[in-house]
Write a protein that holds these residues in place. Structure first.
Motif, PDB file in Angstrom:
ATOM      1  N   VAL A 221      44.516  32.639  49.445  1.00 55.85           N
ATOM      2  CA  VAL A 221      44.580  33.980  48.853  1.00 55.85           C
ATOM      3  C   VAL A 221      44.329  33.792  47.359  1.00 55.85           C
ATOM      4  CG1 VAL A 221      46.038  35.978  48.355  1.00 55.85           C
ATOM      5  CG2 VAL A 221      46.181  34.830  50.581  1.00 55.85           C
ATOM      6  N   ILE A 222      43.306  34.483  46.864  1.00 51.90           N
ATOM      7  CA  ILE A 222      42.898  34.268  45.474  1.00 51.90           C
ATOM      8  C   ILE A 222      43.095  35.567  44.686  1.00 51.90           C
ATOM      9  CG2 ILE A 222      40.956  33.568  43.986  1.00 51.90           C
ATOM     10  CD1 ILE A 222      39.890  32.547  46.988  1.00 51.90           C
ATOM     11  N   VAL A 223      43.773  35.421  43.583  1.00 48.96           N
ATOM     12  CA  VAL A 223      43.928  36.556  42.663  1.00 48.96           C
ATOM     13  C   VAL A 223      43.150  36.176  41.411  1.00 48.96           C
ATOM     14  CG1 VAL A 223      45.531  38.046  41.413  1.00 48.96           C
ATOM     15  CG2 VAL A 223      46.245  36.955  43.552  1.00 48.96           C
ATOM     16  N   TYR A 224      42.153  36.978  41.046  1.00 51.85           N
ATOM     17  CA  TYR A 224      41.320  36.566  39.911  1.00 51.85           C
ATOM     18  C   TYR A 224      41.006  37.725  38.987  1.00 51.85           C
ATOM     19  CZ  TYR A 224      37.382  38.464  42.602  1.00 51.85           C
ATOM     20  OH  TYR A 224      36.558  39.298  43.286  1.00 51.85           O
ATOM     21  N   GLU A 225      40.681  37.373  37.781  1.00 51.86           N
ATOM     22  CA  GLU A 225      40.318  38.361  36.763  1.00 51.86           C
ATOM     23  C   GLU A 225      38.780  38.359  36.626  1.00 51.86           C
ATOM     24  OE1 GLU A 225      43.761  38.165  33.439  1.00 51.86           O
ATOM     25  OE2 GLU A 225      42.776  36.271  33.889  1.00 51.86           O
ATOM     26  N   GLY A 226      38.256  39.461  36.263  1.00 50.53           N
ATOM     27  CA  GLY A 226      36.800  39.542  36.032  1.00 50.53           C
ATOM     28  C   GLY A 226      36.071  40.124  37.230  1.00 50.53           C
ATOM     29  N   ASP A 227      34.769  40.264  37.081  1.00 50.09           N
ATOM     30  CA  ASP A 227      33.985  40.932  38.108  1.00 50.09           C
ATOM     31  C   ASP A 227      33.664  40.038  39.290  1.00 50.09           C
ATOM     32  OD1 ASP A 227      33.964  43.155  36.508  1.00 50.09           O
ATOM     33  OD2 ASP A 227      32.094  42.595  35.492  1.00 50.09           O
ATOM     34  N   SER A 228      33.521  38.732  38.997  1.00 47.07           N
ATOM     35  CA  SER A 228      33.001  37.882  40.069  1.00 47.07           C
ATOM     36  C   SER A 228      33.840  36.628  40.247  1.00 47.07           C
ATOM     37  CB  SER A 228      31.552  37.481  39.730  1.00 47.07           C
ATOM     38  OG  SER A 228      31.138  36.467  40.590  1.00 47.07           O
ATOM     39  N   LEU A 229      34.115  36.297  41.509  1.00 43.02           N
ATOM     40  CA  LEU A 229      34.817  35.060  41.828  1.00 43.02           C
ATOM     41  C   LEU A 229      33.878  33.869  41.676  1.00 43.02           C
ATOM     42  CD1 LEU A 229      37.424  33.731  42.964  1.00 43.02           C
ATOM     43  CD2 LEU A 229      36.562  34.212  45.257  1.00 43.02           C
ATOM     44  N   ALA A 230      32.593  34.152  41.729  1.00 46.14           N
ATOM     45  CA  ALA A 230      31.585  33.091  41.734  1.00 46.14           C
ATOM     46  C   ALA A 230      31.698  32.177  40.523  1.00 46.14           C
ATOM     47  CB  ALA A 230      30.185  33.717  41.795  1.00 46.14           C
ATOM     48  N   ASP A 231      32.227  32.747  39.394  1.00 39.99           N
ATOM     49  CA  ASP A 231      32.373  31.921  38.185  1.00 39.99           C
ATOM     50  C   ASP A 231      33.279  30.716  38.408  1.00 39.99           C
ATOM     51  OD1 ASP A 231      30.813  33.718  36.887  1.00 39.99           O
ATOM     52  OD2 ASP A 231      32.488  34.811  35.949  1.00 39.99           O
ATOM     53  N   PHE A 232      34.165  30.813  39.403  1.00 43.78           N
ATOM     54  CA  PHE A 232      35.157  29.744  39.618  1.00 43.78           C
ATOM     55  C   PHE A 232      34.717  28.748  40.694  1.00 43.78           C
ATOM     56  CE2 PHE A 232      37.466  33.402  38.009  1.00 43.78           C
ATOM     57  CZ  PHE A 232      38.166  32.832  36.943  1.00 43.78           C
TER      58      PHE A 232
END
Ligand SMILES: [Zn+2]
Lengths: 241, 176
Positions: A221-232
């Motif tokens: 389960v991923i909680v992320y900031e910003g528009d895209s998870l792809a950056d990570f």
């Protein structure tokens, strides 16, 4: 009273005539007053008794004896007092110790140990390579593989948190000033069948659910900031700092 | 004789009884050194056992008992007595004998020859105004036994002191 009885009483001791009963004492006195044999003999015995009593008491007492006895008595009392005082002191010390212990337990709050905090953070954050992460999971008996699709150059921190009351490893990735938190869930603790893979967009904070590509007992389960998870994810370079 | 706390005042006990106890100890043991030791030991033991006694009126008999027990303990460990047998001495006075003259030392010599149970009885009887009953309690025997022992001990002392006097007189006249 006849002579034989009188002689018997005389032999028992004249000085203690009072211990004969009234009648015997009277009868004896009457006999002694009138008998030419027993009377003088009783007088002689009385004289001997007086003499014996007098000489018996003729014992010189050392002059220093009472002084020495008083000193001995005082010495004994001092020793006893010291022994009591010692016992009372020991008991008081014990009680004080117990009381202080209780006070300490009730009021003890540790001074923040900055060194401890520093070391702890250092161990977890500096150079967080994937092999170090695996080592850490193994050391903590956590049998959950980390998400393979993430870029571990961005990994900043990992620790065990509680999620719905269960211990869950949490990985923290950073890309620029944006973060992604990854919770490693295992079907040991959760019913993963109720989860659907996918993403939910929110206002500033987004959620994503992914499964391990080969191990379906594990979900992320991923909680992320910003528009895209792809950056990570792998393929994206961390920003130059 | 008791302190305000109800405990025995041992300084008072010393003042009241040391002289009698010393004399008793001397007549029992026949030695000034032993008498001093016994008197000191008596007060020491009494202080150790102070909780045994509450009634100050009973203190004197109690102290005498302690002293005698201490003496008996020594006697048993020494075992060097030469004692006479009193079997030949009857309880009856048979004839008027001349009053002997004797001094403290001669009396002590005669006492030393008496078995302890006779010696103790006769000492207590003569100088501490113990009743037959008191002596019986000190010795732990019936009153009848005390009376018998006293009578025999006195007969012995009289005989022994008379012969001491006459032999002394003989020696004196021999020397003249
Ligand atoms: Zn008669």
């Amino acid at each position: 009273m006849d002579c034989r009885t009188a002689q018997f009483f005389l032999a028992l001791g004249r000085l203690r005539e009072a211990e004969l009963d009234e009648a015997d004492a009277q009868a004896l006195a009457t006999h002694l007053a009138g008998c030419p044999v027993c009377g003088p003999q009783a007088e002689a015995e009385k004289a001997f008794d007086r003499q014996l009593a007098q000489v018996m008491q003729d014992v010189a007492i050392p002059k220093s004896l009472p002084h020495r006895l008083h000193e001995q008595v005082a010495r004994y009392r001092r020793r006893r007092w010291l022994a009591y005082a010692g016992m009372i002191t020991a008991a008081a010390a014990l009680l004080l110790g117990v009381w202080l212990g209780i006070q300490w337990r009730h009021h003890y709050r540790p001074v923040p140990d900055l060194d401890l905090l520093h070391d702890q953070v250092l161990v977890e954050v500096v150079n967080p390579r994937p092999e170090k992460l695996l080592e850490w999971l193994h050391r903590n008996d956590i049998d959950v593989p980390p998400p393979p699709q993430f870029n571990y150059a961005l990994l900043r921190h990992y620790y065990i948190t509680r999620f719905q009351g269960k211990p869950v490893p949490l990985l923290l990735f950073a890309h620029g000033n944006r973060q992604a938190r990854v919770y490693l869930l295992s079907d040991q603790h959760f019913d993963l069948n109720g989860l659907r893979a996918g993403q939910q967009q929110g206002s500033g904070v987004n959620l994503a659910v992914q499964f391990h590509p080969s191990d379906h007992h594990v979900a992320y389960v991923i909680v992320y900031e910003g528009d895209s998870l792809a950056d990570f994810l792998v393929g994206d370079e961390p920003p130059a700092t | 004789m008791t302190s305000p706390g109800g405990r025995l005042d041992f300084h008072q006990l010393v003042d009241d009884h040391y002289a009698a106890l010393y004399r008793y100890a001397y007549r029992l043991s026949g030695s000034t050194a032993d008498a001093e030791d016994l008197t000191q030991e008596t007060f020491y033991q009494a202080q150790c056992k102070a909780d045994q006694i509450r009634d100050p009126g009973a203190a004197k008999a109690w102290l005498f008992r302690i002293l005698r027990n201490a003496y008996l303990y020594r006697l048993r460990s020494e075992k060097q007595q030469r004692l006479v047998s009193l079997d030949g001495l009857g309880d009856m006075v048979t004839a008027i004998e001349p009053l002997p003259t004797f001094d403290s030392g001669q009396l002590q010599e005669a006492l030393n020859e008496l078995p302890e149970e006779f010696r103790t009885a006769v000492i207590l009887y003569y100088f501490e105004e113990f009743s037959y009953r008191d002596i019986a309690e000190q010795l732990g025997v019936p009153i009848g036994t005390v009376m018998s022992r006293l009578a025999r001990a006195k007969r012995f002392l009289r005989k022994r002191l008379s012969s001491a006097t006459s032999s002394h007189d003989r020696r004196t006249s021999d020397g003249l």
